[in-house]
Design an enzyme around this catalytic site. Structure first.
Site, PDB file in Angstrom:
ATOM      1  N   LYS A 247      36.668  57.083  70.399  1.00 11.13           N
ATOM      2  CA  LYS A 247      36.112  55.831  69.871  1.00 11.13           C
ATOM      3  C   LYS A 247      34.612  55.815  70.156  1.00 11.13           C
ATOM      4  O   LYS A 247      34.192  56.203  71.267  1.00 11.13           O
ATOM      5  CB  LYS A 247      36.810  54.664  70.566  1.00 11.13           C
ATOM      6  CG  LYS A 247      36.423  53.275  70.086  1.00 11.13           C
ATOM      7  CD  LYS A 247      37.209  52.220  70.863  1.00 11.13           C
ATOM      8  CE  LYS A 247      37.010  50.819  70.340  1.00 11.13           C
ATOM      9  NZ  LYS A 247      37.829  49.831  71.082  1.00 11.13           N
TER      10      LYS A 247
ATOM     11  N   SER B 190      40.325  46.764  68.167  1.00 15.66           N
ATOM     12  CA  SER B 190      39.091  47.315  67.654  1.00 15.66           C
ATOM     13  C   SER B 190      39.075  48.832  67.504  1.00 15.66           C
ATOM     14  O   SER B 190      38.187  49.370  66.840  1.00 15.66           O
ATOM     15  CB  SER B 190      37.939  46.919  68.568  1.00 15.66           C
ATOM     16  OG  SER B 190      38.116  47.467  69.867  1.00 15.66           O
TER      17      SER B 190
ATOM     18  N   SER C 111      43.072  46.118  71.959  1.00 14.94           N
ATOM     19  CA  SER C 111      42.365  46.979  71.006  1.00 14.94           C
ATOM     20  C   SER C 111      42.862  48.419  70.908  1.00 14.94           C
ATOM     21  O   SER C 111      42.440  49.152  70.004  1.00 14.94           O
ATOM     22  CB  SER C 111      40.865  46.994  71.329  1.00 14.94           C
ATOM     23  OG  SER C 111      40.269  45.799  70.904  1.00 14.94           O
TER      24      SER C 111
END
Lengths: 452, 56
Positions: free
Chosen positions: A81, A156, A180
């Site tokens: 990420k 996210s 997330s």
């Protein structure tokens, strides 16, 4: 192997690499080909490390051929990420606020993955600064769900989950402050693990709320997630090492959190959850209801914790470069600047109450079970959704079932639990005793066998 | 500070700063703050919550 190489579980690939049935270079090429084909359309990756990945893959092939085996992740393509520092690359956090940033060092978990021989194929797209559940507000465009591109990949860590589902990486590293990792895992049909709080270091990772931030893996199976988690912890895990012993389902005490956690569910999510519980019961699990007496206080406690902590980190840039934030993210961050210290302290008192109540719910069962997300992947652009007779904000409904365990720090995992008639995945969330991530993974592996 | 006073001050400040879109969000936070402060675990200096808890 009937499935394409890049869609196989890590455990299968690690075995195949060691008997020379495949090479890391071929596997990495296959992932990069998937990225080439679909990443622009799905907005999955912010940065693709093509040359570096192929170089590391060839190095892994040479090492393995020479008997220098670093363990299960050696030669495995993994994505990060774009909230984690990877030396020599920008950490954008999907925001123009970070323009010009280049990480000077690796985050500690990245160091450990590098030492384990992982091949970093690139950095994945996310909700800007991890401050959202849909991965729509990103300077790099909305992440689309590979299973339904008009829908969100969740967030996210949306690019991480979407990338695994689309065969762009075998596993990914995400972060989880309110859900997330688990939310995108659920809506993209992958496994996502939020380890116990403080289990893995979060240094070198752009924070959202430091007291709720976690880092963890997304993967295709529970055992794959375990292998990545172990490597992130710094353990050397041999390629043939398995997640054993897996406890028997017969006699496993499963606590189903009700009522709050099952009050507000999409009909098909509810049906898949009930079917999952029925399957566990039929396999011999002892399924009993458990309650969190102050569940109604979760959202106020989370709001009064998360917003001020986020505002503290962003205050300076909100003043100096507000135009660089996407409007939705900026305005929510501004909200945190108005909250009173006394209410933040009250929220911390509430967290202690909730922690005790989750501990109490776990006192007589091995694991708690609840859906991961109350709705399937929402349409991109939607701000609200009808659930039963109520109109709910997308953000609130997507956080509803996950945020509690960021407040309490209990380890939690999402695993696939069927799909809607339209083919949208649903997730089952399991939670176990504080500080016992390894135990959670073993139980989750047993549950996964029943659900698959 | 009472929630009403807080909300009035926050909305006025947001408008002064050119952020009128904060108003509905601040109102939503105010509702959440009411819930937080009225929780039965939320202590009060006069001990009234202790008495309420002991009666449960």
């Amino acid at each position: 192997m009937s499935r394409p190489l890049e869609l196989l579980p890590l455990t299968d690939l690690a075995s195949a690499l060691r008997v020379r049935r495949i090479t890391s270079e071929a596997l990495t090429q296959a992932c990069l080909a998937r990225i080439d084909a679909d990443s622009t359309r799905l907005n999955t990756f912010i940065l693709v490390l093509r040359d570096e990945a192929l170089e590391r893959a060839r190095e892994a092939d040479r090492d393995l051929a020479a008997g220098r085996d670093r363990g299960a992740l050696h030669g495995i393509p993994i994505s990060l990420k774009d909230l984690l520092d990877l030396r020599g690359t920008p950490t954008t956090a999907a925001s123009r606020v970070r323009e010009g940033h280049v990480a000077q060092t690796d985050a500690p978990v990245v160091v450990r993955l590098r030492e384990a021989g992982a091949v970093f194929v690139g950095k994945t797209n996310l909700h800007e600064f991890a401050f959202g559940t849909t991965s729509e507000d990103s300077a790099f465009g909305p992440v689309r769900n590979p299973l339904a591109p008009d829908r969100s990949a969740g967030g996210s860590s949306g690019g991480s989950a979407a990338g695994i589902a689309a065969g762009m990486a075998v596993a990914s590293i995400g972060t989880d402050t309110g859900g997330s990792i688990r939310i995108p895992a659920a809506v993209c049909g992958t496994v996502g693990l939020k380890p116990a709080f403080d289990d893995l270091p979060i240094d070198g990772i752009v924070p959202l709320n430091r007291s709720c931030d976690h880092v963890g893996p997304l993967a295709r199976t529970v055992e794959d997630a375990w292998l990545v988690y172990r490597a992130m912890r710094g353990d050397v895990v041999a390629a043939g090492e398995r997640l054993v012993p897996i406890p028997p389902i017969r006699g496993l005490r499963v606590g189903v959190l009700r009522p709050y956690f099952t009050d507000l569910l999409d009909d098909e999510v509810r049906a898949r959850f009930d079917e999952g519980l029925a399957a566990l019961g039929a396999a011999g699990a002892v399924v009993r209801d458990r309650a969190i007496p102050h569940a109604a206080d979760i959202a106020p406690i989370y709001l009064h914790t998360g917003l001020p902590e986020a505002a503290a980190y962003h205050g300076d840039t909100l003043d100096r470069m507000p135009e660089r934030y996407s409007p939705n993210v900026r305005i929510r961050l501004e909200l945190g600047r108005y909250m009173l210290a006394e209410d933040y302290v009250r929220a911390q008192d509430g967290r202690r109450v909730l922690r005790q109540e989750v501990d109490a719910a776990l006192a007589e069962c091995e694991v708690l079970a609840l859906p991961t997300v109350a709705i399937p992947a929402p349409l991109i652009g939607a701000s609200a959704v009808r659930v039963g007779s109520r109109q709910e904000s997308i953000r609130n409904i997507m956080l509803r079932l996950t945020q509690l365990f960021n407040l309490t720090g209990h380890p939690a995992i999402s695993l696939p639990c069927g799909a809607t008639r339209a083919g949208l995945p649903c997730g089952l969330q399991l939670v176990s005793a504080a500080r016992d991530t390894e135990r959670l993974l073993r139980v989750a592996a047993a549950v996964e066998r029943v659900l698959r | 500070m009472t929630i009403e006073a807080w909300l009035a001050a926050a909305v006025a400040d947001a408008e002064r700063r050119g952020l009128p879109e904060l108003k509905p969000l601040l109102e939503s936070v105010a509702a959440s703050t009411r819930a937080l402060r009225s929780a039965d675990w939320c202590d009060r200096a006069d001990g009234s919550r202790d008495e309420a808890r002991s009666e449960e």
